[in-house]
Design a protein around this motif. Structure first.
Motif, PDB file in Angstrom:
ATOM      1  N   ILE A   1       0.874  -1.178   0.000  1.00  0.00           N
ATOM      2  CA  ILE A   1       0.000   0.000   0.000  1.00  0.00           C
ATOM      3  C   ILE A   1       0.906   1.221   0.000  1.00  0.00           C
ATOM      4  CG2 ILE A   1      -1.867   1.223   1.181  1.00  0.00           C
ATOM      5  CD1 ILE A   1      -2.652  -1.411   2.518  1.00  0.00           C
ATOM      6  N   TYR A   2       1.057   1.844  -1.148  1.00  0.00           N
ATOM      7  CA  TYR A   2       2.042   2.893  -1.346  1.00  0.00           C
ATOM      8  C   TYR A   2       1.578   4.246  -0.812  1.00  0.00           C
ATOM      9  CZ  TYR A   2       4.487  -0.245  -4.639  1.00  0.00           C
ATOM     10  OH  TYR A   2       5.172  -1.279  -5.229  1.00  0.00           O
ATOM     11  N   ALA A   3       2.542   5.134  -0.633  1.00  0.00           N
ATOM     12  CA  ALA A   3       2.232   6.501  -0.209  1.00  0.00           C
ATOM     13  C   ALA A   3       1.386   7.222  -1.255  1.00  0.00           C
ATOM     14  CB  ALA A   3       3.523   7.275   0.050  1.00  0.00           C
ATOM     15  N   SER A   4       1.521   6.842  -2.507  1.00  0.00           N
ATOM     16  CA  SER A   4       0.722   7.434  -3.583  1.00  0.00           C
ATOM     17  C   SER A   4      -0.720   6.960  -3.552  1.00  0.00           C
ATOM     18  CB  SER A   4       1.328   7.071  -4.943  1.00  0.00           C
ATOM     19  OG  SER A   4       1.250   5.654  -5.154  1.00  0.00           O
ATOM     20  N   GLY A   5      -0.998   5.918  -2.755  1.00  0.00           N
ATOM     21  CA  GLY A   5      -2.336   5.346  -2.689  1.00  0.00           C
ATOM     22  C   GLY A   5      -2.488   4.069  -3.484  1.00  0.00           C
ATOM     23  N   LYS A   6      -1.485   3.715  -4.267  1.00  0.00           N
ATOM     24  CA  LYS A   6      -1.552   2.503  -5.066  1.00  0.00           C
ATOM     25  C   LYS A   6      -1.643   1.270  -4.161  1.00  0.00           C
ATOM     26  CE  LYS A   6       0.954  -0.212  -8.535  1.00  0.00           C
ATOM     27  NZ  LYS A   6       2.171  -0.304  -9.381  1.00  0.00           N
ATOM     28  N   VAL A   7      -2.546   0.359  -4.509  1.00  0.00           N
ATOM     29  CA  VAL A   7      -2.708  -0.887  -3.770  1.00  0.00           C
ATOM     30  C   VAL A   7      -2.263  -2.026  -4.681  1.00  0.00           C
ATOM     31  CG1 VAL A   7      -4.323  -2.429  -2.596  1.00  0.00           C
ATOM     32  CG2 VAL A   7      -4.648   0.054  -2.463  1.00  0.00           C
ATOM     33  N   CYS A   8      -1.210  -2.712  -4.296  1.00  0.00           N
ATOM     34  CA  CYS A   8      -0.644  -3.768  -5.123  1.00  0.00           C
ATOM     35  C   CYS A   8      -1.267  -5.115  -4.766  1.00  0.00           C
ATOM     36  CB  CYS A   8       0.872  -3.838  -4.937  1.00  0.00           C
ATOM     37  SG  CYS A   8       1.723  -2.380  -5.535  1.00  0.00           S
TER      38      CYS A   8
ATOM     39  N   SER B   1      10.332   8.720  -2.215  1.00  0.00           N
ATOM     40  CA  SER B   1       8.984   9.284  -2.229  1.00  0.00           C
ATOM     41  C   SER B   1       7.921   8.245  -1.890  1.00  0.00           C
ATOM     42  CB  SER B   1       8.682   9.883  -3.614  1.00  0.00           C
ATOM     43  OG  SER B   1       8.750   8.864  -4.604  1.00  0.00           O
ATOM     44  N   ASN B   2       8.349   7.112  -1.412  1.00  0.00           N
ATOM     45  CA  ASN B   2       7.411   6.037  -1.091  1.00  0.00           C
ATOM     46  C   ASN B   2       7.880   5.363   0.189  1.00  0.00           C
ATOM     47  OD1 ASN B   2       5.248   4.274  -1.308  1.00  0.00           O
ATOM     48  ND2 ASN B   2       6.322   2.887  -2.698  1.00  0.00           N
ATOM     49  N   THR B   3       7.750   6.089   1.284  1.00  0.00           N
ATOM     50  CA  THR B   3       8.328   5.627   2.538  1.00  0.00           C
ATOM     51  C   THR B   3       7.428   6.012   3.705  1.00  0.00           C
ATOM     52  OG1 THR B   3      10.336   5.701   3.902  1.00  0.00           O
ATOM     53  CG2 THR B   3       9.654   7.769   2.852  1.00  0.00           C
ATOM     54  N   MET B   4       7.861   5.671   4.900  1.00  0.00           N
ATOM     55  CA  MET B   4       7.198   6.089   6.139  1.00  0.00           C
ATOM     56  C   MET B   4       8.297   6.657   7.033  1.00  0.00           C
ATOM     57  SD  MET B   4       5.136   3.778   8.984  1.00  0.00           S
ATOM     58  CE  MET B   4       3.559   3.661   8.160  1.00  0.00           C
ATOM     59  N   GLU B   5       8.392   7.978   7.039  1.00  0.00           N
ATOM     60  CA  GLU B   5       9.450   8.637   7.793  1.00  0.00           C
ATOM     61  C   GLU B   5       8.868   9.397   8.977  1.00  0.00           C
ATOM     62  OE1 GLU B   5      11.479  11.063   4.952  1.00  0.00           O
ATOM     63  OE2 GLU B   5      12.687   9.384   4.209  1.00  0.00           O
ATOM     64  N   GLY B   6       9.671   9.601  10.003  1.00  0.00           N
ATOM     65  CA  GLY B   6       9.213  10.356  11.161  1.00  0.00           C
ATOM     66  C   GLY B   6       9.976   9.987  12.407  1.00  0.00           C
TER      67      GLY B   6
END
Length: 444
Positions: free
Chosen positions: A86-93, A246-251
């Motif tokens: 489930i990508y940051a862009s919203g794409k569901v693979c 651009s497709n990550t979970m940062e924080g």
């Protein structure tokens, strides 16, 4: 001749809306059944536990011959990847959506549908989502185990922060438009949102979010307490090998702040029902439809209790048809035998679009009642407008002798563990429940 794809989509939506699945919800707007919003509530004992994840479905005219286009919209504005698939862009693979290569037989077929897609997405929200990454089985075992732990840790944090806290803060006016992560002062008694403003996004699950938050509040706090033993505030998230720039979970972790924000949401929801009561008095004075309907139902139910010789009783608090007090007398030969409990039902001026909030005013130890008294009950999905159906569901929930195990009803963590924790745990649970029943008479 009616469009066969629309008939099929409408049927599938109706089936999901009519069942009592506590983890899936769907809605469409203005008869546009080709554009559907769906919500999945994260499974128990996963880092997604009781989070709220929304998806948009776009069905074309070739459905069900071709699969719909599915996009995840819970991404923190495209900045958060909640799963390897489930990508940051919203794409569901998913292979059934044609967005990922799969094994033979895993591709889309007309026998599948909206619910099967939602269940497939839900299956990605596992206790170890790192395993969803292709090539996982070939990874270095020691390093891989570390990554798995770190991945679970940051998903748990962001599930709380993004899918739960940010969304509720937005609904309650607790965050600014420019920075949704920064709380601002807000008084639900005096401030209100213009629900008719066309600029406000369509949020069909807003009421569901609020009611489920109250169900799972204790579980959220418990998850924070456990996580604080594992990570420190200020600790930076570990980037996974499969995460791109651009497709990550940062924080960074900050559970102390998340706990404060959860508490603020809970306080705002507690005050919201007081606003309902105040709005109800105004609506009653204007003799509008909702208070007239509630008053009529109140009279009918009160009379039915008398006619059927039911020991329970209902009253209006200060004559307000939006605030009912149900007095429940424990059924003989059950753990509630000899108990007497007052239960408050707060109704919204927008009932039945907003469902009643049900809270025990008399303390009770029960696996379907939160530590704060919120009752987890499931009304008839076909009769949300019928208060008698709500009351019947409340009584059935309390008196059900052999309920099936359902982790989605875990609203009191301690009671839930004891009730389902084997024979010894059940004995302890029954003792605690009986003590609360005995004490209930002291409050009268």
């Amino acid at each position: 001749m009616a469009d066969q794809s629309i008939i099929r989509i409408s049927k599938e939506i109706g089936e999901i809306q009519k069942n009592s699945d506590l983890s899936l919800a769907v809605a469409f707007r203005d008869r546009d059944v080709r554009n559907v919003k769906a919500m999945i509530i994260g499974p128990h004992e996963t880092p997604y536990e009781f989070g709220f994840f929304e998806f948009s479905f776009k069905f074309n005219k070739d459905y069900p011959r071709k699969s719909p286009a599915v996009t995840c919209t819970t991404t923190n504005g495209g900045r958060c990847r909640f799963n390897p698939n489930i990508y940051a862009s919203g794409k569901v693979c998913l292979s059934i959506l044609g967005t990922w290569r799969g094994e033979p037989g895993e591709e889309w077929s007309p026998a599948q549908g909206l619910e099967s897609i939602l269940i497939s997405i839900q299956s990605l929200m596992s206790s170890n989502p790192y395993e969803n990454e292709p090539g996982f089985e070939n990874a270095n075992e020691v390093a891989d185990q570390t990554y798995q732990r770190d991945y679970v840790a940051k998903i748990r944090h962001e599930t709380l922060r993004i899918s739960i806290i940010q969304k509720l803060e937005d609904f309650l006016g607790l965050s600014s438009a420019n920075d949704p992560t920064t709380p601002i002062e807000y008084d639900p008694l005096t401030d209100s949102l213009d629900l008719d403003d066309s600029s406000i996004p369509w949020e069909p699950f807003k009421d569901l979010y609020k009611r489920r938050f109250l169900w799972y509040y204790d579980t959220y706090l418990e998850a924070i307490k456990q996580a604080q033993k594992e990570v420190k505030d200020g600790q930076v998230f570990v980037r996974m090998p499969f995460e791109g720039s651009s497709n990550t979970m940062e924080g960074t972790f900050n559970y102390t702040e998340l706990e404060k924000r959860l508490q603020k949401i809970k306080a705002a929801l507690d005050v919201e029902v007081d606003r309902w009561a105040m709005e109800g008095v105004s609506a009653k004075n204007k003799d509008t439809t909702v208070p007239v309907n509630l008053a009529r139902q109140f009279d009918q139910i009160k009379e039915s209790f008398k006619r059927d010789d039911v020991p329970h009783n209902i009253e209006l608090e200060n004559g307000n048809p939006f605030v009912w007090i149900l007095t429940y007398f424990g059924r003989p030969m059950t753990n509630f035998d000899g108990g007497m409990f007052k239960i408050k039902l707060n109704f919204s001026p927008r009932f039945p679009d907003e469902q009643p909030r049900v809270k025990f005013l008399t303390a009770v130890f029960h696996h379907r009642v939160t530590s704060d008294g919120i009752l987890c009950y499931i009304p008839n999905p076909n009769r949300y407008d019928d208060v008698k159906q709500h009351i019947d569901a409340i009584l059935n929930t309390l008196e059900e002798e052999n309920p099936p195990y359902d982790p989605r009803t875990q609203v009191h963590p301690e009671a839930h563990r004891l009730y389902w924790g084997g024979a010894e745990g059940r004995k302890v649970y029954n003792r605690k429940l009986r003590r609360s029943v005995q004490r209930s008479m002291e409050d009268f």
